[in-house]
Design a protein around this motif. Structure first.
Motif, mmCIF file in Angstrom:
data_model
loop_
_atom_site.group_PDB
_atom_site.id
_atom_site.type_symbol
_atom_site.label_atom_id
_atom_site.label_comp_id
_atom_site.label_asym_id
_atom_site.label_seq_id
_atom_site.Cartn_x
_atom_site.Cartn_y
_atom_site.Cartn_z
ATOM 1 N N UNK A 19 16.566 33.193 34.033
ATOM 2 C CA UNK A 19 16.671 34.651 34.159
ATOM 3 C C UNK A 19 18.005 35.107 33.551
ATOM 4 N N UNK A 20 17.961 36.191 32.800
ATOM 5 C CA UNK A 20 19.193 36.770 32.247
ATOM 6 C C UNK A 20 19.418 38.108 32.965
ATOM 7 N N UNK A 21 20.610 38.279 33.518
ATOM 8 C CA UNK A 21 20.867 39.479 34.327
ATOM 9 C C UNK A 21 22.110 40.198 33.812
ATOM 10 N N UNK A 22 21.980 41.508 33.645
ATOM 11 C CA UNK A 22 23.116 42.343 33.251
ATOM 12 C C UNK A 22 23.830 42.828 34.516
ATOM 13 N N UNK A 23 25.159 42.725 34.520
ATOM 14 C CA UNK A 23 25.940 43.246 35.660
ATOM 15 C C UNK A 23 27.041 44.137 35.093
ATOM 16 N N UNK A 24 27.203 45.339 35.654
ATOM 17 C CA UNK A 24 28.387 46.124 35.277
ATOM 18 C C UNK A 24 29.365 46.093 36.440
ATOM 19 N N UNK A 25 30.663 46.093 36.115
ATOM 20 C CA UNK A 25 31.688 45.936 37.153
ATOM 21 C C UNK A 25 32.925 46.750 36.809
ATOM 22 N N UNK A 26 33.684 47.073 37.860
ATOM 23 C CA UNK A 26 34.996 47.695 37.648
ATOM 24 C C UNK A 26 34.930 49.185 37.383
ATOM 25 N N UNK A 27 36.090 49.752 37.052
ATOM 26 C CA UNK A 27 36.155 51.197 36.776
ATOM 27 C C UNK A 27 35.947 51.467 35.292
ATOM 28 N N UNK A 28 35.907 52.718 34.902
ATOM 29 C CA UNK A 28 36.100 53.045 33.483
ATOM 30 C C UNK A 28 37.354 53.913 33.392
ATOM 31 N N UNK A 32 23.196 30.641 41.153
ATOM 32 C CA UNK A 32 21.770 30.391 41.389
ATOM 33 C C UNK A 32 21.029 30.130 40.071
ATOM 34 N N UNK A 33 21.792 29.935 39.007
ATOM 35 C CA UNK A 33 21.171 29.488 37.766
ATOM 36 C C UNK A 33 20.905 30.571 36.737
ATOM 37 N N UNK A 34 21.232 31.844 37.061
ATOM 38 C CA UNK A 34 20.968 32.915 36.088
ATOM 39 C C UNK A 34 22.047 32.936 35.005
ATOM 40 N N UNK A 35 21.665 33.351 33.815
ATOM 41 C CA UNK A 35 22.648 33.647 32.772
ATOM 42 C C UNK A 35 23.061 35.098 32.988
ATOM 43 N N UNK A 36 24.361 35.350 32.976
ATOM 44 C CA UNK A 36 24.834 36.694 33.340
ATOM 45 C C UNK A 36 25.544 37.350 32.165
ATOM 46 N N UNK A 37 25.161 38.575 31.865
ATOM 47 C CA UNK A 37 25.892 39.407 30.899
ATOM 48 C C UNK A 37 26.749 40.350 31.726
ATOM 49 N N UNK A 38 28.036 40.037 31.837
ATOM 50 C CA UNK A 38 28.944 40.832 32.671
ATOM 51 C C UNK A 38 29.692 41.825 31.789
ATOM 52 N N UNK A 39 29.434 43.119 32.014
ATOM 53 C CA UNK A 39 30.142 44.158 31.253
ATOM 54 C C UNK A 39 31.171 44.755 32.208
ATOM 55 N N UNK A 40 32.435 44.539 31.889
ATOM 56 C CA UNK A 40 33.478 44.919 32.837
ATOM 57 C C UNK A 40 34.418 45.969 32.281
ATOM 58 N N UNK A 41 34.723 46.956 33.144
ATOM 59 C CA UNK A 41 35.784 47.898 32.834
ATOM 60 C C UNK A 41 37.122 47.213 33.056
ATOM 61 N N UNK A 42 38.251 47.946 32.855
ATOM 62 C CA UNK A 42 39.574 47.311 32.963
ATOM 63 C C UNK A 42 39.822 46.733 34.361
ATOM 64 N N UNK A 43 40.160 45.458 34.429
ATOM 65 C CA UNK A 43 40.438 44.795 35.710
ATOM 66 C C UNK A 43 41.328 43.594 35.449
#
Ligand code: PMT
Length: 399
Positions: A189-198, A227-238
Protein backbone atom coordinates in the motif's frame (compact mmCIF):
# COMPACT_ATOMS: atom_id res chain seq x y z
CA UNK A 1 7.07 -27.46 15.01
CA UNK A 2 10.23 -27.57 12.88
CA UNK A 3 12.51 -24.72 13.91
CA UNK A 4 15.65 -23.50 12.17
CA UNK A 5 18.07 -21.84 14.58
CA UNK A 6 20.47 -19.43 12.85
CA UNK A 7 23.60 -18.48 14.78
CA UNK A 8 25.90 -15.57 13.93
CA UNK A 9 29.25 -14.49 15.31
CA UNK A 10 28.81 -12.83 18.68
CA UNK A 11 29.76 -13.91 22.19
CA UNK A 12 26.06 -14.62 22.89
CA UNK A 13 26.43 -17.59 20.50
CA UNK A 14 27.35 -19.60 23.60
CA UNK A 15 23.66 -19.37 24.58
CA UNK A 16 22.47 -20.88 21.27
CA UNK A 17 22.87 -24.52 22.43
CA UNK A 18 20.72 -23.68 25.49
CA UNK A 19 17.98 -22.36 23.19
CA UNK A 20 18.22 -25.50 21.04
CA UNK A 21 17.90 -27.67 24.15
CA UNK A 22 14.82 -25.73 25.34
CA UNK A 23 13.22 -26.15 21.91
CA UNK A 24 13.94 -29.89 21.86
CA UNK A 25 12.63 -30.26 25.42
CA UNK A 26 9.32 -28.76 24.26
CA UNK A 27 9.16 -31.37 21.49
CA UNK A 28 10.28 -29.21 18.54
CA UNK A 29 12.59 -30.50 15.82
CA UNK A 30 15.63 -28.28 15.30
CA UNK A 31 18.21 -27.76 12.56
CA UNK A 32 21.03 -25.24 13.01
CA UNK A 33 22.64 -22.97 10.43
CA UNK A 34 25.74 -21.12 11.63
CA UNK A 35 28.03 -18.57 10.02
CA UNK A 36 31.79 -19.15 9.98
CA UNK A 37 32.17 -16.43 12.61
CA UNK A 38 29.59 -18.14 14.86
CA UNK A 39 31.72 -21.29 14.79
CA UNK A 40 34.53 -19.30 16.41
CA UNK A 41 32.30 -19.02 19.49
CA UNK A 42 30.42 -22.33 19.54
CA UNK A 43 31.47 -25.65 18.05
CA UNK A 44 29.87 -27.64 15.25
CA UNK A 45 29.98 -30.72 17.48
CA UNK A 46 28.00 -28.99 20.26
CA UNK A 47 25.29 -27.75 17.90
CA UNK A 48 24.99 -31.08 16.09
CA UNK A 49 24.79 -32.92 19.41
CA UNK A 50 22.09 -30.74 21.01
CA UNK A 51 20.01 -30.51 17.82
CA UNK A 52 20.58 -34.15 16.91
CA UNK A 53 20.91 -32.98 13.32
CA UNK A 54 23.60 -32.04 10.83
CA UNK A 55 24.78 -28.42 11.02
CA UNK A 56 24.68 -26.20 7.90
CA UNK A 57 27.33 -23.51 7.55
CA UNK A 58 28.95 -23.73 4.16
CA UNK A 59 27.28 -22.69 0.89
CA UNK A 60 29.29 -25.32 -0.99
CA UNK A 61 29.55 -28.06 1.63
CA UNK A 62 30.77 -31.24 -0.09
CA UNK A 63 28.79 -33.24 2.45
CA UNK A 64 25.47 -31.76 1.21
CA UNK A 65 23.40 -33.96 -1.10
CA UNK A 66 23.07 -31.10 -3.62
CA UNK A 67 24.40 -27.54 -3.89
CA UNK A 68 21.13 -25.90 -2.76
CA UNK A 69 20.55 -28.18 0.21
CA UNK A 70 20.73 -25.27 2.67
CA UNK A 71 18.00 -23.46 0.68
CA UNK A 72 15.71 -26.50 0.79
CA UNK A 73 15.67 -25.97 4.57
CA UNK A 74 13.11 -23.23 3.86
CA UNK A 75 10.58 -25.94 2.96
CA UNK A 76 11.51 -28.05 5.99
CA UNK A 77 11.30 -25.29 8.64
CA UNK A 78 8.08 -23.76 10.00
CA UNK A 79 10.05 -20.73 11.16
CA UNK A 80 13.57 -19.41 11.67
CA UNK A 81 15.03 -17.72 14.73
CA UNK A 82 18.46 -16.09 14.46
CA UNK A 83 20.03 -15.94 17.92
CA UNK A 84 22.30 -14.14 18.32
CA UNK A 85 21.72 -11.78 15.37
CA UNK A 86 24.69 -9.48 14.83
CA UNK A 87 24.53 -6.00 13.25
CA UNK A 88 26.09 -7.64 10.19
CA UNK A 89 23.32 -10.19 9.54
CA UNK A 90 20.68 -7.51 10.32
CA UNK A 91 22.28 -5.21 7.73
CA UNK A 92 22.45 -7.99 5.15
CA UNK A 93 18.80 -8.90 5.67
CA UNK A 94 17.66 -5.27 5.40
CA UNK A 95 19.65 -4.90 2.17
CA UNK A 96 18.70 -8.24 0.61
CA UNK A 97 22.26 -9.59 0.60
CA UNK A 98 22.91 -13.33 0.53
CA UNK A 99 26.60 -14.26 0.63
CA UNK A 100 26.69 -17.29 2.89
CA UNK A 101 24.48 -20.23 3.87
CA UNK A 102 22.50 -18.35 6.55
CA UNK A 103 21.92 -15.07 4.68
CA UNK A 104 20.83 -16.87 1.49
CA UNK A 105 18.47 -19.07 3.51
CA UNK A 106 16.97 -15.95 5.16
CA UNK A 107 16.38 -14.40 1.73
CA UNK A 108 14.42 -17.46 0.72
CA UNK A 109 12.29 -17.57 3.89
CA UNK A 110 10.07 -14.52 3.34
CA UNK A 111 6.96 -16.72 3.38
CA UNK A 112 7.71 -18.09 6.84
CA UNK A 113 7.90 -16.27 10.21
CA UNK A 114 11.35 -14.85 10.89
CA UNK A 115 12.56 -13.88 14.37
CA UNK A 116 15.78 -12.14 15.29
CA UNK A 117 17.34 -11.88 18.74
CA UNK A 118 19.90 -9.08 18.28
CA UNK A 119 23.03 -9.02 20.45
CA UNK A 120 25.75 -6.41 20.23
CA UNK A 121 27.59 -3.60 21.99
CA UNK A 122 25.30 -0.71 23.09
CA UNK A 123 26.84 1.81 20.70
CA UNK A 124 26.47 -0.57 17.79
CA UNK A 125 22.82 -1.17 18.76
CA UNK A 126 22.18 2.58 18.95
CA UNK A 127 23.94 3.29 15.64
CA UNK A 128 21.37 4.99 13.34
CA UNK A 129 22.07 2.55 10.50
CA UNK A 130 21.34 -0.45 12.76
CA UNK A 131 18.18 1.19 14.11
CA UNK A 132 17.04 2.01 10.57
CA UNK A 133 17.59 -1.60 9.53
CA UNK A 134 15.70 -2.91 12.59
CA UNK A 135 12.79 -0.52 11.88
CA UNK A 136 12.70 -1.64 8.27
CA UNK A 137 12.75 -5.34 9.16
CA UNK A 138 9.98 -4.78 11.75
CA UNK A 139 7.92 -2.98 9.11
CA UNK A 140 8.05 -5.97 6.79
CA UNK A 141 6.97 -8.36 9.52
CA UNK A 142 10.23 -9.66 11.02
CA UNK A 143 9.72 -10.26 14.74
CA UNK A 144 12.47 -8.69 16.86
CA UNK A 145 13.16 -10.12 20.32
CA UNK A 146 14.47 -6.91 21.87
CA UNK A 147 17.91 -7.00 23.47
CA UNK A 148 18.01 -6.25 27.17
CA UNK A 149 20.02 -3.97 29.46
CA UNK A 150 22.93 -5.34 31.43
CA UNK A 151 26.62 -6.12 31.49
CA UNK A 152 28.12 -6.76 28.07
CA UNK A 153 31.06 -8.95 27.11
CA UNK A 154 33.07 -5.84 26.16
CA UNK A 155 33.10 -4.80 29.82
CA UNK A 156 30.54 -1.99 29.48
CA UNK A 157 26.89 -2.12 30.39
CA UNK A 158 23.82 -0.91 28.48
CA UNK A 159 21.27 -2.19 25.97
CA UNK A 160 22.55 -4.89 23.67
CA UNK A 161 22.51 -8.15 25.65
CA UNK A 162 20.70 -10.91 23.82
CA UNK A 163 17.41 -11.84 25.50
CA UNK A 164 17.72 -14.98 27.63
CA UNK A 165 16.92 -18.30 25.87
CA UNK A 166 13.80 -18.71 28.09
CA UNK A 167 12.44 -15.34 26.88
CA UNK A 168 13.23 -16.18 23.24
CA UNK A 169 11.46 -19.50 23.78
CA UNK A 170 8.42 -17.71 25.25
CA UNK A 171 8.21 -15.46 22.16
CA UNK A 172 8.61 -18.45 19.81
CA UNK A 173 5.69 -20.20 21.48
CA UNK A 174 3.48 -17.12 21.02
CA UNK A 175 4.27 -17.50 17.31
CA UNK A 176 0.79 -16.67 15.99
CA UNK A 177 1.76 -13.03 16.64
CA UNK A 178 4.73 -13.35 14.27
CA UNK A 179 3.62 -12.90 10.68
CA UNK A 180 5.33 -14.17 7.59
CA UNK A 181 6.92 -11.15 5.90
CA UNK A 182 4.46 -11.07 3.01
CA UNK A 183 1.57 -10.67 5.46
CA UNK A 184 2.49 -7.24 6.86
CA UNK A 185 -0.94 -5.64 7.09
CA UNK A 186 -0.21 -2.70 4.78
CA UNK A 187 2.30 -4.32 2.44
CA UNK A 188 1.91 -3.09 -1.15
CA UNK A 189 0.00 0.00 0.00
CA UNK A 190 1.25 3.50 -0.82
CA UNK A 191 -0.09 6.22 1.48
CA UNK A 192 0.19 10.00 1.21
CA UNK A 193 0.58 11.89 4.50
CA UNK A 194 0.70 15.66 4.93
CA UNK A 195 2.30 17.06 8.08
CA UNK A 196 3.30 20.28 9.80
CA UNK A 197 2.36 23.89 9.15
CA UNK A 198 2.58 25.96 6.00
CA UNK A 199 4.35 29.32 5.86
CA UNK A 200 2.80 32.02 3.69
CA UNK A 201 5.38 34.67 2.84
CA UNK A 202 4.72 38.36 3.48
CA UNK A 203 8.19 39.53 2.50
CA UNK A 204 11.74 38.16 2.49
CA UNK A 205 11.83 37.85 6.32
CA UNK A 206 8.19 37.46 7.49
CA UNK A 207 5.47 34.91 7.02
CA UNK A 208 2.03 33.87 8.29
CA UNK A 209 2.27 30.46 9.96
CA UNK A 210 0.79 28.39 12.80
CA UNK A 211 1.93 26.31 15.77
CA UNK A 212 1.93 22.88 14.13
CA UNK A 213 5.16 20.99 14.88
CA UNK A 214 4.61 18.11 12.45
CA UNK A 215 4.69 15.54 15.31
CA UNK A 216 1.25 14.08 14.53
CA UNK A 217 1.96 13.70 10.80
CA UNK A 218 5.41 12.19 11.34
CA UNK A 219 3.96 9.73 13.87
CA UNK A 220 1.39 8.71 11.23
CA UNK A 221 4.12 8.21 8.62
CA UNK A 222 6.11 6.04 11.04
CA UNK A 223 3.07 3.98 12.09
CA UNK A 224 2.21 3.33 8.43
CA UNK A 225 5.78 2.36 7.52
CA UNK A 226 6.05 0.07 10.55
CA UNK A 227 3.05 -1.81 9.16
CA UNK A 228 4.68 -2.18 5.76
CA UNK A 229 3.19 0.74 3.81
CA UNK A 230 5.27 2.92 1.52
CA UNK A 231 4.71 6.50 2.66
CA UNK A 232 4.82 9.73 0.66
CA UNK A 233 5.33 12.28 3.44
CA UNK A 234 4.74 15.88 2.34
CA UNK A 235 5.92 18.11 5.15
CA UNK A 236 5.72 21.81 5.84
CA UNK A 237 8.61 23.51 7.70
CA UNK A 238 9.57 21.49 10.80
CA UNK A 239 12.69 20.57 12.74
CA UNK A 240 11.71 16.88 12.79
CA UNK A 241 13.67 14.20 11.00
CA UNK A 242 12.69 10.72 9.92
CA UNK A 243 14.85 7.78 8.84
CA UNK A 244 12.89 4.91 7.39
CA UNK A 245 13.51 3.37 4.00
CA UNK A 246 9.75 3.17 3.33
CA UNK A 247 9.19 6.89 4.00
CA UNK A 248 9.85 9.25 1.06
CA UNK A 249 9.85 12.85 2.25
CA UNK A 250 9.01 15.94 0.19
CA UNK A 251 9.60 19.27 1.94
CA UNK A 252 7.43 22.26 1.06
CA UNK A 253 6.89 25.70 2.51
CA UNK A 254 3.57 27.13 1.37
CA UNK A 255 0.03 25.76 0.96
CA UNK A 256 0.32 26.02 -2.81
CA UNK A 257 3.55 23.97 -2.81
CA UNK A 258 1.85 21.40 -0.56
CA UNK A 259 -1.11 21.36 -2.94
CA UNK A 260 1.17 20.70 -5.95
CA UNK A 261 3.06 17.89 -4.20
CA UNK A 262 -0.05 16.22 -2.75
CA UNK A 263 -2.10 16.34 -5.95
CA UNK A 264 0.84 14.93 -7.95
CA UNK A 265 1.41 12.03 -5.53
CA UNK A 266 -2.23 11.14 -4.73
CA UNK A 267 -3.14 9.28 -7.96
CA UNK A 268 -0.50 6.60 -7.20
CA UNK A 269 -1.62 6.18 -3.57
CA UNK A 270 -4.29 3.86 -2.16
CA UNK A 271 -4.89 6.18 0.81
CA UNK A 272 -4.13 9.67 2.08
CA UNK A 273 -4.10 11.09 5.62
CA UNK A 274 -4.02 14.89 5.68
CA UNK A 275 -2.90 16.05 9.11
CA UNK A 276 -1.12 19.26 8.07
CA UNK A 277 -2.32 22.58 9.41
CA UNK A 278 -2.62 24.36 6.08
CA UNK A 279 -3.04 28.14 5.98
CA UNK A 280 -6.46 28.96 4.53
CA UNK A 281 -5.22 32.37 3.31
CA UNK A 282 -1.99 33.89 1.99
CA UNK A 283 -0.93 37.49 1.39
CA UNK A 284 -2.07 38.59 -2.07
CA UNK A 285 1.35 40.10 -2.66
CA UNK A 286 4.78 39.02 -1.49
CA UNK A 287 7.64 41.50 -1.33
CA UNK A 288 11.05 40.16 -2.30
CA UNK A 289 12.71 42.62 0.13
CA UNK A 290 12.08 43.47 3.78
CA UNK A 291 9.05 45.77 4.02
CA UNK A 292 9.72 49.08 5.76
CA UNK A 293 7.69 50.29 8.73
CA UNK A 294 4.57 52.09 7.48
CA UNK A 295 4.24 54.62 10.30
CA UNK A 296 1.47 55.17 12.82
CA UNK A 297 -1.46 54.66 10.49
CA UNK A 298 -0.42 50.98 10.28
CA UNK A 299 -0.48 48.75 7.25
CA UNK A 300 -3.14 46.62 5.58
CA UNK A 301 -2.35 43.13 4.33
CA UNK A 302 -4.79 41.76 1.76
CA UNK A 303 -5.20 37.99 2.02
CA UNK A 304 -6.48 35.67 -0.71
CA UNK A 305 -7.74 32.13 -0.29
CA UNK A 306 -5.44 29.11 -0.69
CA UNK A 307 -6.61 26.00 -2.54
CA UNK A 308 -8.15 23.37 -0.25
CA UNK A 309 -5.94 20.28 -0.70
CA UNK A 310 -8.27 17.90 1.13
CA UNK A 311 -11.38 19.00 -0.77
CA UNK A 312 -9.49 18.70 -4.06
CA UNK A 313 -8.35 15.14 -3.28
CA UNK A 314 -11.95 14.36 -2.23
CA UNK A 315 -13.22 15.51 -5.62
CA UNK A 316 -10.57 13.43 -7.46
CA UNK A 317 -10.80 10.28 -5.27
CA UNK A 318 -11.49 7.09 -7.21
CA UNK A 319 -12.83 3.67 -6.20
CA UNK A 320 -10.31 1.90 -3.95
CA UNK A 321 -8.78 5.09 -2.48
CA UNK A 322 -9.37 5.94 1.19
CA UNK A 323 -9.24 9.59 2.19
CA UNK A 324 -8.78 10.65 5.81
CA UNK A 325 -8.85 14.28 6.90
CA UNK A 326 -8.28 16.02 10.21
CA UNK A 327 -10.49 18.70 11.76
CA UNK A 328 -9.09 21.11 14.30
CA UNK A 329 -12.04 22.65 16.12
CA UNK A 330 -12.60 24.88 19.10
CA UNK A 331 -16.42 24.76 19.35
CA UNK A 332 -19.35 22.74 18.02
CA UNK A 333 -16.67 20.17 17.32
CA UNK A 334 -18.63 17.04 16.30
CA UNK A 335 -21.05 18.89 13.99
CA UNK A 336 -18.24 20.81 12.30
CA UNK A 337 -16.19 17.65 11.80
CA UNK A 338 -19.16 15.73 10.33
CA UNK A 339 -19.87 18.66 8.02
CA UNK A 340 -16.23 18.57 6.75
CA UNK A 341 -16.46 14.78 6.25
CA UNK A 342 -19.49 15.21 3.96
CA UNK A 343 -18.43 18.38 2.18
CA UNK A 344 -14.91 17.14 1.34
CA UNK A 345 -16.03 13.59 0.41
CA UNK A 346 -13.90 11.86 3.05
CA UNK A 347 -14.00 8.29 4.33
CA UNK A 348 -12.91 9.28 7.84
CA UNK A 349 -12.28 12.49 9.73
CA UNK A 350 -10.06 12.73 12.81
CA UNK A 351 -11.36 15.37 15.18
CA UNK A 352 -8.92 17.29 17.33
CA UNK A 353 -10.55 19.56 19.88
CA UNK A 354 -8.35 22.36 21.15
CA UNK A 355 -10.46 22.25 24.32
CA UNK A 356 -8.81 18.92 25.26
CA UNK A 357 -5.80 19.42 27.53
CA UNK A 358 -2.63 17.79 26.20
CA UNK A 359 -4.04 17.57 22.66
CA UNK A 360 -3.27 19.41 19.43
CA UNK A 361 -0.33 21.62 18.51
CA UNK A 362 3.25 20.97 19.59
CA UNK A 363 2.71 18.49 22.44
CA UNK A 364 3.73 14.81 22.35
CA UNK A 365 0.22 13.60 23.24
CA UNK A 366 -3.15 13.76 21.55
CA UNK A 367 -6.73 12.77 22.05
CA UNK A 368 -8.97 12.34 18.99
CA UNK A 369 -12.36 11.17 17.81
CA UNK A 370 -12.33 9.23 14.53
CA UNK A 371 -15.62 9.55 12.65
CA UNK A 372 -16.48 7.30 9.69
CA UNK A 373 -18.95 7.82 6.83
CA UNK A 374 -21.52 5.63 8.56
CA UNK A 375 -21.51 8.09 11.46
CA UNK A 376 -19.85 5.57 13.79
CA UNK A 377 -17.09 7.09 15.87
CA UNK A 378 -14.15 5.97 17.98
CA UNK A 379 -12.82 8.14 20.80
CA UNK A 380 -9.29 7.67 22.09
CA UNK A 381 -8.13 8.60 25.57
CA UNK A 382 -5.13 10.91 25.90
CA UNK A 383 -2.27 8.89 24.37
CA UNK A 384 1.15 9.57 22.88
CA UNK A 385 0.96 10.77 19.25
CA UNK A 386 2.68 7.49 18.28
CA UNK A 387 -0.14 5.51 19.89
CA UNK A 388 -2.85 7.77 18.41
CA UNK A 389 -1.25 7.29 14.99
CA UNK A 390 -1.38 3.50 15.38
CA UNK A 391 -5.07 3.65 16.38
CA UNK A 392 -5.90 5.82 13.35
CA UNK A 393 -4.02 3.58 10.91
CA UNK A 394 -5.48 0.34 12.30
CA UNK A 395 -9.04 1.72 12.50
CA UNK A 396 -9.11 3.32 9.06
CA UNK A 397 -6.82 1.14 6.92
CA UNK A 398 -6.32 -2.36 8.41
CA UNK A 399 -9.48 -4.22 7.40
O1 PMT B 1 1.75 19.09 14.06
P1 PMT B 1 1.40 18.90 15.53
O2 PMT B 1 2.06 19.96 16.40
O3 PMT B 1 1.65 17.52 16.01
O4 PMT B 1 -0.18 19.19 15.68
C1 PMT B 1 -1.09 18.29 15.10
C2 PMT B 1 -2.31 19.03 14.53
C3 PMT B 1 -3.04 19.72 15.69
C4 PMT B 1 -1.89 20.07 13.51
C5 PMT B 1 -3.19 17.93 13.85
O5 PMT B 1 -3.56 16.97 14.80
C6 PMT B 1 -4.44 18.55 13.25
O6 PMT B 1 -5.47 18.71 13.90
N1 PMT B 1 -4.39 18.87 11.92
C7 PMT B 1 -5.42 19.53 11.17
C8 PMT B 1 -5.24 21.02 11.30
C9 PMT B 1 -6.19 21.83 10.42
O7 PMT B 1 -5.75 22.60 9.65
O8 PMT B 1 -7.48 21.52 10.56
P2 PMT B 1 -8.66 22.27 9.69
O9 PMT B 1 -9.89 21.89 10.41
O10 PMT B 1 -8.35 23.68 9.51
O11 PMT B 1 -8.55 21.57 8.30
C10 PMT B 1 -9.36 20.43 7.95
C11 PMT B 1 -8.60 19.51 7.04
O12 PMT B 1 -8.40 20.13 5.76
C12 PMT B 1 -7.23 19.06 7.52
O13 PMT B 1 -7.05 17.70 7.16
C13 PMT B 1 -6.28 19.95 6.72
O14 PMT B 1 -5.02 19.30 6.50
C14 PMT B 1 -7.04 20.12 5.41
N2 PMT B 1 -6.79 21.39 4.70
C15 PMT B 1 -7.13 22.58 5.25
C16 PMT B 1 -6.97 23.72 4.52
C17 PMT B 1 -6.44 23.65 3.23
N3 PMT B 1 -6.24 24.74 2.50
N4 PMT B 1 -6.11 22.46 2.71
C18 PMT B 1 -6.28 21.34 3.43
O15 PMT B 1 -5.99 20.23 2.95
Amino acid sequence: MKVIVGITGGIAAYKAPLLVRLLRKEGHEVKCVATDHALQFVTRLTLETVSDNKLYSDLFDRGNNHSTEHISLKDWGDMIIVAPATANIIGKMASGIGDDALSTLLLSMSRKPIMLAPAMNTQMWECPAVQRNIEYLRSVGVHIVSPTDGELACGTSGTGRMAEPEEIMRQITSLPDARPIHESPLNNMRVLVTAGPTYERIDSVRFIGNYSSGKMGFALAEALASMGATVELVSGPTSLSVHHPLIHRTDVESARQMFDAATTLFPDCQAAILSAAVADYRPEQTADHKLKKQGEEGMTLKLVQNPDILATLGSRKVEGQTLIGFALETDNELDNARHKLEKKNLDYIVLNSLRDKGAGFGVDTNRVTIIGRSGASLETPLLSKKEVAEVIVRHCLCH
